[in-house]
Enzyme design. Structure first.
Site, PDB file in Angstrom:
ATOM      1  N   HIS A  43       0.829  -1.214   0.000  1.00 36.33           N
ATOM      2  CA  HIS A  43       0.000   0.000   0.000  1.00 36.33           C
ATOM      3  C   HIS A  43       0.859   1.257   0.000  1.00 36.33           C
ATOM      4  O   HIS A  43       0.384   2.322   0.346  1.00 36.33           O
ATOM      5  CB  HIS A  43      -0.898   0.030   1.232  1.00 36.33           C
ATOM      6  CG  HIS A  43      -1.678  -1.221   1.431  1.00 36.33           C
ATOM      7  ND1 HIS A  43      -2.530  -1.700   0.475  1.00 36.33           N
ATOM      8  CD2 HIS A  43      -1.709  -2.112   2.457  1.00 36.33           C
ATOM      9  CE1 HIS A  43      -3.068  -2.839   0.907  1.00 36.33           C
ATOM     10  NE2 HIS A  43      -2.584  -3.108   2.103  1.00 36.33           N
ATOM     11  N   HIS A  89      -6.866  -4.882  -0.939  1.00 38.72           N
ATOM     12  CA  HIS A  89      -6.127  -6.132  -0.747  1.00 38.72           C
ATOM     13  C   HIS A  89      -6.441  -7.136  -1.829  1.00 38.72           C
ATOM     14  O   HIS A  89      -6.330  -8.339  -1.626  1.00 38.72           O
ATOM     15  CB  HIS A  89      -6.439  -6.743   0.616  1.00 38.72           C
ATOM     16  CG  HIS A  89      -6.029  -5.858   1.748  1.00 38.72           C
ATOM     17  ND1 HIS A  89      -6.892  -4.954   2.308  1.00 38.72           N
ATOM     18  CD2 HIS A  89      -4.849  -5.715   2.389  1.00 38.72           C
ATOM     19  CE1 HIS A  89      -6.257  -4.302   3.265  1.00 38.72           C
ATOM     20  NE2 HIS A  89      -5.029  -4.731   3.338  1.00 38.72           N
TER      21      HIS A  89
END
Ligand SMILES: Nc1ncnc2c1ncn2[C@@H]1O[C@H](COP(=O)(O)OP(=O)(O)O)[C@@H](O)[C@H]1O
Ligand SMILES: Nc1ncnc2c1ncn2[C@@H]1O[C@H](COP(=O)(O)OP(=O)(O)O)[C@@H](O)[C@H]1O
Ligand SMILES: [Mg+2]
Ligand SMILES: [Mg+2]
Ligand SMILES: [Mg+2]
Ligand SMILES: [Mg+2]
Lengths: 334, 210, 334, 210
Positions: free
Chosen positions: C57, C219
């Site tokens: 991320h 995700h």
């Protein structure tokens, strides 16, 4: 190929509107011809700094407009240099009477359009000096080519010249510092995939899964060499070897600035992995990475790749690099 | 067959060129994708649309004024190498045409000659660099040689020479423009600017043939 | 699929080394367990701020470590929350005795590992307060789900809490401000392609060329809905409608902060095009975008998509947002 | 057939579990890609490698100490939901096993019961949420019911119940963990944590059968 656009023809104009809407305190967007200028330009008594080039390389150049860096940027269509009109209008808008330095990447189109603008401005008594950036060691520099392409060093030239202009250097001094950065910079890029051109919706070149283009430019031109895919450390070593070999050994000593830019789709993880090896490699060669910049600052649409630049520092360049800058994409000390 | 080009004639040729560019836009872009950055078709199409709109909005009354208007519009709307080169070429053509109300064989040959010189100066290119300049020099030399045979012969000779040059260049290695970055990999490819220049001379010849 | 890695297993560790090598003046990388802390932590008399989560991320969270934002970040493996050990060690390293606020995104793994760490720390007399970020309106918040996911608001919470901690707010106050940001933030994301997971070398989900996932997480989970592809303005409108509809109308007035984050492969051109429409849409709804942040700040590997966050501002939040921050990825006023 | 699990036995079962996870790593990751984030196989494989290495380096001498070491290593190396859940489960198992040098049928059933409660507390989950907890409760209930029949019967009953539960859950809608974000789209998928938990009970049963 799906992308986050409304239509290929409006990509540049809508993106510029978005940038202007989100940075009203910093930037002003002018239309017909298109350019983006600092809201506070012209800045009295200061040399102005104008650059530009085709779009598709964001945040370069519009993201570098602001105090301590560019006075204005002229974005062309995707991968198409701006027109002479754009450059002329931008310079007229930001020149404060102290002259304007034009930072031009060495591509036929950019060189010619900036040159036409400079001719028109000169005829009207506006002084300009051109800094031609040509740092890409992938391209042979000989009378039989258009010379080297301008890539990563452009960002460094804009930062250093912007700081020099901000402290009040003269037109000749700002240009001289820009040329100094050029003389002490070398770059090389490689890519695993090309970018997707909005107009065609296709990648500029297709590569099999086990091959890469080594020595790519930032306009979807294929590189100088198609090579087998390798782990990224090997690719970084190969790029560093080419960069270092190209310097005059007498120049390449002491402290350097390392600039790693992702070319579009390289993730921050990937940029950091590349930076790690590049620092280690420079260290192995006895060079100290005193300053660095890692991220996607000069891109080629959604190309998956990176470009590495090494700038050999001196005291003055460090001081100008560290000077405050406040732009959409680069900001410190302000 | 007409021995003189009027302003209306030159404007008609540019309308024809704009149509040809629109028709061959994808081909030009395709050629530029192989050796450059894939925008030559889009660039020239954008420019020629703007140029013909300007011609329609306020039709100029001398050939020189037509060249001037087209040159200015290309400089303003195209960008890239071809914007500067075609722009410079037509602005030089305008100067060469001067205020004359029509162009005859010699006048047209002089216009092409000066435009060609403009390309060389702007592009810092020479014959053999594999750019549009090779097409223009070939066309200019053929036009000069045919002046005694009259305007239709000049236009037809220029077009034939342009086509021949464009084909002859294919195996060469590019030494100017983006294609030069490819080194030997530029060999065997058609030069996009050469192909569009050839289209322009074809449009002049097509005018003469009607 | 080709990526700029050496091997799937070393992606995170090598990237962290790269970040540490390029920011030695700012960050310290600890091993066994892994965390990244401010070099100057613990800062006497100040509440510490620790966050973390799976990697993939970036720049979140390591890129937000530094004065004015996080004291430390705990990066897990790709898309895997950090272990309780990592969190515990990071807190021990940066806690100055004034307690530590834990910023936790609402995912089962993150929640449980931070909770285990908090239990271990409490047993040892170290005070922690947890701010749970759960801003994703794509997920139903009911007793029959794990609740909403934490996405873009995380960055805003970290900035606001970091500023509050820097000015000397107490543990309870810093946590309270974090919860205030959570209560006033809503987000939604959409993606045209999934990211490519290093371990498998494949995209987490495959989409046909005319479909998108609306309401994606970060995700590689598919979104709540698969929809036909539309021009990006239509997608932004759809996201804004969902975001605005979810707010209490009494709260959603006045000035807002707009956060547009690219999810990995969205180019700056694309992010700006999205931002343009989002600003226009908020304006149409009578809301003024007083602050904004546009760029790829919270990503999902190389996912092609964006996530939009709206935070309803008040005077105090504006002040804390504007306060100086000096991290690898976010920097102003310092 | 052995009526008691020694420390060596429990360690052997965990070695078997590590092998099973390595073998089925891609399957577990595949299942997690469909409903979660595609890391369950990698996560558990990383953790069980670390756990078995630790068991080999310093073999513990009670079943409780084995559970404790495995639990600690999982907490330190896995992360994610499964790191916290398996970690908590085995640390609770360790507590339930206490300092006893072996586990009999009742002892094993108690260990599973406490581990299962640990999962519920850590995961804030209930029966029917479609998580690994459903497999553990089924196994625990079956183990409790079989205590009178001795350890091999307990292990075999737990494994059978675990397998049955894992299959029965497939059509359910997930209400905890990442799969819950999918809403109805989670129906029809196997839960990765349920599958790995089932593997664990299979390994205990396999030990009893040899
Ligand atoms: N230096 C130069 N001299 C002459 N012609 C050039 C030069 N550079 C480029 N060209 C011509 O321009 C053409 C490319 O035009 P275009 O694709 O529109 O511009 P760009 O290369 O800037 O993208 C080439 O095919 C070539 O014929
Ligand atoms: N709140 C919860 N309660 C019980 N089990 C859960 C919970 N959240 C997740 N799980 C279990 O964990 C498994 C996922 O593990 P893993 O993929 O390793 O972690 P993560 O979801 O963090 O990526 C799920 O299949 C489910 O069985
Ligand atoms: Mg171009
Ligand atoms: Mg081109
Ligand atoms: Mg995970
Ligand atoms: Mg998972």
């Amino acid at each position: 190929m799906k992308r986050l656009y409304n239509s290929p023809g409006t990509v540049v104009s809508e993106a510029l509107e978005g940038i202007a809407l989100t940075h009203p305190e910093l930037l002003r967007l002018a239309h017909d011809p298109t350019y983006v200028a600092r809201v506070d330009a012209p800045v009295a008594g200061r040399v102005a700094l104008v650059s530009g080039g085709g779009s598709g390389h964001e945040p370069m150049h519009v993201g570098f407009v602001g105090p301590g860096m560019l006075s204005a940027a002229c974005p062309g269509e995707v991968f198409t240099s701006p027109t002479a009109d754009q450059v002329e209008a931008a310079v007229r808008a930001v020149d404060a009477g102290a002259g304007t330095v034009l930072v031009v990447k060495n591509y036929s189109g950019d060189v010619m359009n900036f040159e036409m603008a400079a001719e028109l401005l000169a005829a009207d008594g506006v002084d300009t000096e051109t800094v031609l950036v040509a740092d890409d060691v992938a391209v042979e520099d000989s009378t039989y080519t258009s010379g080297r392409r301008g890539v990563g060093a452009t960002v460094l030239v804009e930062k250093v010249c912007g700081a020099a202009a901000a402290r009040g250097d003269s037109l000749a001094q700002v240009a001289e510092l820009g040329r100094r950065v050029c003389a002490r910079s070398r770059s090389l890029g490689f890519a695993l995939t090309a970018g997707t051109v909005p107009a065609t919706g296709r990648r500029s070149f297709e590569l099999p899964d086990d091959e890469i283009e080594f020595g790519v430019g930032i306009h979807g031109e294929p590189g100088r060499e198609r090579r087998p895919m390798e782990p990224v450390d090997a690719l970084v070593d190969r790029a560093m070897a080419a960069i270092c070999a190209d310097f005059d050994p007498a120049v390449l000593t002491g402290e350097v600035l390392l600039f790693v830019t992702g070319l579009g789709s390289a993730t921050p993880l990937e940029c950091s992995i590349v930076a790690r090896r590049a620092v280690q490699e420079l260290d192995r060669r006895g060079l100290r990475v005193a300053r660095n910049l890692v991220g996607s600052y000069m891109t080629s649409l959604d190309m998956l790749g990176v470009s590495l630049t090494v700038l050999v520092l001196d005291e003055q360049l460090v001081e100008l690099w560290d000077a405050p800058v406040h732009t959409a994409a680069l900001r410190w000390g302000a | 067959m007409a021995e003189r080009l009027s302003a209306t004639d030159v404007a008609a040729v540019f309308h024809g060129f704009a149509q040809a560019v629109e028709r061959d836009r994808d081909l030009l872009t395709e050629l530029d994708t192989a050796v450059g950055d894939g925008d030559h078709g889009t660039n020239l199409d954008r420019g020629m649309r703007a140029a013909t709109e300007a011609l329609d909005a306020a039709p100029p009354d001398t050939p020189g004024a037509v060249f001037n208007l087209v040159g200015r519009r290309l400089v303003s709307t195209v960008g890239g190498a071809s914007g500067a080169l075609y722009g410079t070429a037509f602005l030089r053509a305008a100067k060469a045409a001067g205020a004359a109300s029509t162009l005859d064989a010699a006048g047209f040959a002089a216009v092409v000659r000066d435009a060609t010189t403009g390309i060389a100066e702007r592009g810092k290119c020479a014959a053999g660099d594999k750019t549009m300049y090779d097409v223009w020099t070939a066309a200019s030399a053929a036009a000069d040689a045919a002046v005694a045979d009259g305007l239709p012969a000049v236009l037809s000779a220029a077009s034939t020479a342009a086509g021949g040059a464009e084909q002859e260049m294919v195996p060469w290695q590019a030494r100017r423009g983006r294609a030069s970055y490819l080194g030997e990999r530029s060999q065997g490819h058609r030069d996009p600017g050469a192909v569009s220049s050839r289209l322009l001379f074809d449009c002049f010849a097509a005018w003469a043939a009607t």
